[in-house]
Design a protein around this motif. Structure first.
Motif, PDB file in Angstrom:
ATOM      1  N   ALA A   1      19.842  74.742 -25.575  1.00 60.73           N
ATOM      2  CA  ALA A   1      18.759  74.164 -25.061  1.00 60.73           C
ATOM      3  C   ALA A   1      18.432  73.111 -25.931  1.00 60.73           C
ATOM      4  CB  ALA A   1      17.835  75.076 -25.017  1.00 60.73           C
ATOM      5  N   GLY A   2      18.755  73.032 -27.243  1.00 61.40           N
ATOM      6  CA  GLY A   2      18.323  71.792 -27.944  1.00 61.40           C
ATOM      7  C   GLY A   2      19.295  70.593 -27.545  1.00 61.40           C
ATOM      8  N   PHE A   3      20.660  70.865 -27.314  1.00 60.99           N
ATOM      9  CA  PHE A   3      21.459  69.779 -26.672  1.00 60.99           C
ATOM     10  C   PHE A   3      21.053  69.301 -25.551  1.00 60.99           C
ATOM     11  CE2 PHE A   3      24.532  71.660 -30.132  1.00 60.99           C
ATOM     12  CZ  PHE A   3      24.863  70.677 -30.783  1.00 60.99           C
ATOM     13  N   GLN A   4      20.442  70.134 -24.594  1.00 59.92           N
ATOM     14  CA  GLN A   4      20.048  69.634 -23.277  1.00 59.92           C
ATOM     15  C   GLN A   4      18.892  68.902 -23.484  1.00 59.92           C
ATOM     16  OE1 GLN A   4      19.418  72.984 -20.775  1.00 59.92           O
ATOM     17  NE2 GLN A   4      18.719  71.593 -18.836  1.00 59.92           N
ATOM     18  N   ILE A   5      17.715  69.260 -24.251  1.00 60.94           N
ATOM     19  CA  ILE A   5      16.963  68.549 -24.580  1.00 60.94           C
ATOM     20  C   ILE A   5      17.020  66.901 -25.058  1.00 60.94           C
ATOM     21  CG2 ILE A   5      14.540  68.451 -25.885  1.00 60.94           C
ATOM     22  CD1 ILE A   5      14.102  71.146 -25.531  1.00 60.94           C
ATOM     23  N   ALA A   6      18.000  67.181 -26.144  1.00 62.83           N
ATOM     24  CA  ALA A   6      18.228  65.791 -26.876  1.00 62.83           C
ATOM     25  C   ALA A   6      18.873  64.661 -25.980  1.00 62.83           C
ATOM     26  CB  ALA A   6      19.150  66.103 -27.999  1.00 62.83           C
ATOM     27  N   PHE A   7      20.075  65.294 -25.101  1.00 64.51           N
ATOM     28  CA  PHE A   7      20.707  64.333 -24.391  1.00 64.51           C
ATOM     29  C   PHE A   7      20.446  64.163 -22.803  1.00 64.51           C
ATOM     30  CE2 PHE A   7      23.328  65.453 -27.913  1.00 64.51           C
ATOM     31  CZ  PHE A   7      23.761  64.296 -28.602  1.00 64.51           C
ATOM     32  N   GLY A   8      19.435  65.339 -22.659  1.00 59.98           N
ATOM     33  CA  GLY A   8      18.939  65.311 -21.038  1.00 59.98           C
ATOM     34  C   GLY A   8      17.736  64.630 -20.929  1.00 59.98           C
ATOM     35  N   ASP A   9      17.101  63.778 -22.187  1.00 59.11           N
ATOM     36  CA  ASP A   9      16.000  63.200 -22.137  1.00 59.11           C
ATOM     37  C   ASP A   9      14.724  63.918 -21.452  1.00 59.11           C
ATOM     38  OD1 ASP A   9      14.554  60.959 -22.675  1.00 59.11           O
ATOM     39  OD2 ASP A   9      14.937  59.954 -20.577  1.00 59.11           O
ATOM     40  N   MET A  10      14.638  65.244 -21.699  1.00 58.14           N
ATOM     41  CA  MET A  10      13.487  65.842 -21.117  1.00 58.14           C
ATOM     42  C   MET A  10      12.099  65.877 -22.032  1.00 58.14           C
ATOM     43  SD  MET A  10      15.502  69.541 -20.427  1.00 58.14           S
ATOM     44  CE  MET A  10      13.922  70.426 -19.919  1.00 58.14           C
ATOM     45  N   VAL A  11      12.371  66.105 -23.154  1.00 57.46           N
ATOM     46  CA  VAL A  11      11.206  65.517 -24.195  1.00 57.46           C
ATOM     47  C   VAL A  11      11.656  64.959 -25.369  1.00 57.46           C
ATOM     48  CG1 VAL A  11      11.478  68.019 -25.281  1.00 57.46           C
ATOM     49  CG2 VAL A  11       9.253  66.712 -25.312  1.00 57.46           C
ATOM     50  N   ARG A  12      10.924  63.815 -25.990  1.00 61.78           N
ATOM     51  CA  ARG A  12      11.416  63.350 -27.297  1.00 61.78           C
ATOM     52  C   ARG A  12      10.337  63.235 -28.228  1.00 61.78           C
ATOM     53  NH1 ARG A  12      11.777  58.684 -23.003  1.00 61.78           N
ATOM     54  NH2 ARG A  12      10.046  59.738 -22.529  1.00 61.78           N
ATOM     55  N   ILE A  13      10.685  62.951 -29.416  1.00 62.55           N
ATOM     56  CA  ILE A  13       9.829  63.028 -30.749  1.00 62.55           C
ATOM     57  C   ILE A  13       8.821  61.983 -30.168  1.00 62.55           C
ATOM     58  CG2 ILE A  13       9.756  62.398 -33.083  1.00 62.55           C
ATOM     59  CD1 ILE A  13      12.294  63.620 -33.525  1.00 62.55           C
ATOM     60  N   GLY A  14       7.563  62.292 -30.241  1.00 60.60           N
ATOM     61  CA  GLY A  14       6.398  61.161 -30.216  1.00 60.60           C
ATOM     62  C   GLY A  14       5.999  61.324 -28.791  1.00 60.60           C
ATOM     63  N   ASP A  15       6.539  62.318 -28.039  1.00 61.94           N
ATOM     64  CA  ASP A  15       5.752  62.246 -26.673  1.00 61.94           C
ATOM     65  C   ASP A  15       4.687  63.255 -26.581  1.00 61.94           C
ATOM     66  OD1 ASP A  15       8.036  60.908 -25.264  1.00 61.94           O
ATOM     67  OD2 ASP A  15       8.951  62.386 -24.311  1.00 61.94           O
ATOM     68  N   THR A  16       3.751  62.780 -25.385  1.00 56.36           N
ATOM     69  CA  THR A  16       2.670  63.699 -25.570  1.00 56.36           C
ATOM     70  C   THR A  16       2.683  64.696 -24.332  1.00 56.36           C
ATOM     71  OG1 THR A  16       1.347  61.547 -26.129  1.00 56.36           O
ATOM     72  CG2 THR A  16      -0.107  63.289 -24.924  1.00 56.36           C
ATOM     73  N   VAL A  17       2.523  65.915 -24.755  1.00 56.63           N
ATOM     74  CA  VAL A  17       3.084  66.971 -23.967  1.00 56.63           C
ATOM     75  C   VAL A  17       1.730  68.042 -23.742  1.00 56.63           C
ATOM     76  CG1 VAL A  17       5.550  66.847 -24.056  1.00 56.63           C
ATOM     77  CG2 VAL A  17       3.787  68.312 -25.697  1.00 56.63           C
ATOM     78  N   VAL A  18       1.733  68.804 -22.578  1.00 54.70           N
ATOM     79  CA  VAL A  18       0.784  69.806 -22.665  1.00 54.70           C
ATOM     80  C   VAL A  18       1.747  71.049 -22.246  1.00 54.70           C
ATOM     81  CG1 VAL A  18      -1.152  70.741 -21.155  1.00 54.70           C
ATOM     82  CG2 VAL A  18      -1.103  68.039 -21.506  1.00 54.70           C
ATOM     83  N   VAL A  19       1.420  72.201 -23.301  1.00 58.29           N
ATOM     84  CA  VAL A  19       2.157  73.176 -23.006  1.00 58.29           C
ATOM     85  C   VAL A  19       1.183  74.422 -23.319  1.00 58.29           C
ATOM     86  CG1 VAL A  19       4.471  72.361 -23.595  1.00 58.29           C
ATOM     87  CG2 VAL A  19       3.226  73.057 -25.591  1.00 58.29           C
ATOM     88  N   ASP A  20       1.327  75.375 -22.442  1.00 59.14           N
ATOM     89  CA  ASP A  20       0.404  76.624 -22.489  1.00 59.14           C
ATOM     90  C   ASP A  20      -1.192  76.010 -22.789  1.00 59.14           C
ATOM     91  OD1 ASP A  20       2.044  78.424 -22.297  1.00 59.14           O
ATOM     92  OD2 ASP A  20       2.514  78.925 -24.231  1.00 59.14           O
ATOM     93  N   GLY A  21      -1.496  74.993 -22.224  1.00 61.54           N
ATOM     94  CA  GLY A  21      -2.933  74.634 -22.182  1.00 61.54           C
ATOM     95  C   GLY A  21      -3.176  73.952 -23.462  1.00 61.54           C
ATOM     96  N   GLU A  22      -2.402  73.598 -24.224  1.00 64.30           N
ATOM     97  CA  GLU A  22      -2.551  72.740 -25.640  1.00 64.30           C
ATOM     98  C   GLU A  22      -1.788  71.367 -25.335  1.00 64.30           C
ATOM     99  OE1 GLU A  22      -3.940  73.663 -28.123  1.00 64.30           O
ATOM    100  OE2 GLU A  22      -4.087  76.013 -27.847  1.00 64.30           O
ATOM    101  N   TRP A  23      -2.686  70.351 -25.767  1.00 65.99           N
ATOM    102  CA  TRP A  23      -2.436  68.874 -25.791  1.00 65.99           C
ATOM    103  C   TRP A  23      -2.133  68.663 -27.134  1.00 65.99           C
ATOM    104  CZ3 TRP A  23      -4.445  64.715 -28.266  1.00 65.99           C
ATOM    105  CH2 TRP A  23      -4.076  63.475 -27.715  1.00 65.99           C
ATOM    106  N   GLY A  24      -0.961  67.882 -27.160  1.00 66.67           N
ATOM    107  CA  GLY A  24      -0.319  67.316 -28.466  1.00 66.67           C
ATOM    108  C   GLY A  24       0.832  66.348 -28.405  1.00 66.67           C
ATOM    109  N   VAL A  25       1.384  65.994 -29.518  1.00 70.26           N
ATOM    110  CA  VAL A  25       2.366  65.013 -29.652  1.00 70.26           C
ATOM    111  C   VAL A  25       3.552  65.867 -30.241  1.00 70.26           C
ATOM    112  CG1 VAL A  25       3.205  62.945 -30.580  1.00 70.26           C
ATOM    113  CG2 VAL A  25       0.797  62.905 -29.833  1.00 70.26           C
TER     114      VAL A  25
END
Length: 380
Positions: free
Chosen positions: A187-211
């Motif tokens: 999954a780590g390789f998929q995230i890194a080279f699949g461009d799903m999420v990157r360092i510095g992205d603003t995301v919302v997971v489980d109702g938590e907003w963060g970077v």
């Protein structure tokens, strides 16, 4: 006594020679850095001084010790042990030097790429990929160094032959036992080279907003707005939905809802919003709007739409617009603020009614003239 003197000369000479080699390498790196200031490679390579010193010192000691301990004596008896210890130090420091050198080259390449590129999203993606590649290289070098260190022991050589003979069974058992770890790794390789999420992205997971603050091969760290850290396995992002506000660009659009009275001058509110946004530093100027989106028997709902370059500026802009519109209505049009209508509750009516529904007046008993008490009151 002679053997101790040879040992002291061996250790001291090796240390001085290693120091001289490292000093010369540092001066060359400093000279190259001054000649080529456009690339940070040579400055980053100077961080390899310590592992380089350990490598050179271990190599020189291993060579000079065999020369300093000829024939019979206390040094000759420990030659094999000392030689193996120095070889292990050489293998470990070589792995350390390799990781430091690769990190310097990768960081230099990323710095040069970041200096030429102006696409923030692409930079975050490259940074995430570089981070994971460095972690993979570090793990691979560590595994190879550990294997090389184990091979130096004769007993482990025999054990390694037997392990290779049963590698199929071990692989099956390890795959079943480490199923969760392997899923996170892929999954780590998929995230890194699949461009799903990157360092510095603003995301919302489980109702938590963060970077997104850190991405590894097994977990991902999100820094929330109140400086907390939420750590999640990377398989979470490949198996569950989440919001990525930075994918495709960091620009965002937000809305502000204000409840008003029916008599609110919407046109004046719209005009004032436009004037205020021209002075708002966090508004990016891409767009805005104000419209009545809902009405009810007690009032209306006014929605203001604003834009900003990222999530932080959008939050600041929304708060500023809400505060400004409410304050302006309170000063200029206080009648436009919502009103809460209150009225006294109706009195309960429990009097008897006639057959036609008309309430009858309850007749009060007349007092007895002789006693002063009601005629239907019970006697003492």
């Amino acid at each position: 006594m002679e053997s101790l003197v040879r040992l002291a000369i061996c250790v001291g000479g090796s240390a001085l020679a290693a120091l001289a080699v490292c000093r010369a390498a540092d001066l060359l790196a400093r000279f190259a850095d001054a000649r080529h200031p456009e690339t940070p490679l040579w400055g980053l390579l100077r961080r390899c001084r310590t592992p380089l010193y350990v490598v050179v010192l271990a190599a020189l000691l291993r060579w000079t010790y065999s020369v300093a301990a000829p024939g019979q004596g206390p040094l000759e008896e420990r030659t094999e042990v000392v030689s193996r210890v120095l070889l292990l130090c050489l293998i470990g420091s070589g792995a350390w030097l390799t990781v430091r050198s690769v990190a310097a080259v990768v960081e230099s390449s990323y710095a040069r790429y970041a200096g030429r590129s102006r696409d923030a999203a692409r930079l975050r993606r490259v940074r995430t990929q570089v981070t994971l590649i460095m972690r993979v290289v570090s793990v691979a070098v560590g595994v190879l160094a550990a294997a090389a260190a184990l091979v130096t022991f004769p007993s482990f050589r025999t054990l390694g032959t037997s392990l290779l003979a049963s590698a199929g069974i071990i692989g099956i058992v390890a795959g079943v036992a480490a199923q969760s770890t392997l899923s996170n790794l892929f999954a780590g390789f998929q995230i890194a080279f699949g461009d799903m999420v990157r360092i510095g992205d603003t995301v919302v997971v489980d109702g938590e907003w963060g970077v997104v603050e850190e991405v590894t091969l097994t977990f991902l760290t999100v820094r929330t707005w109140d400086e907390r850290r939420v750590t999640l396995p990377v398989s979470y992002f490949t198996s569950r939905p989440f919001e990525n506000w930075s994918r495709g660009g960091a620009e965002m659009t937000g809305s502000v809802f204000i409840h008003c009275d029916h008599s609110t001058p919407v046109a004046l509110v719209r005009s004032h919003l436009r004037e205020f946004l021209t002075t708002c530093g966090t508004w990016d100027g891409r767009g805005w709007d104000l419209a009545v989106t809902e009405t009810s028997p007690t009032g209306i709902t006014v929605r203001a739409i604003v834009t900003a370059k990222d999530a932080d500026d959008l939050w600041t802009t929304r708060c500023a617009v809400r505060e400004e519109l409410v304050g302006w209505l309170a000063r200029e049009h206080p009648g436009a603020l919502p009103k809460v209508v209150t009225a006294p509750a109706a009195e309960a009516c429990d009097r008897p009614r006639d057959h036609d529904g008309v309430q009858r007046q309850r007749r009060r008993p007349r007092p007895d003239p002789s006693t002063g008490r009601p005629s239907d009151a019970p006697p003492h």
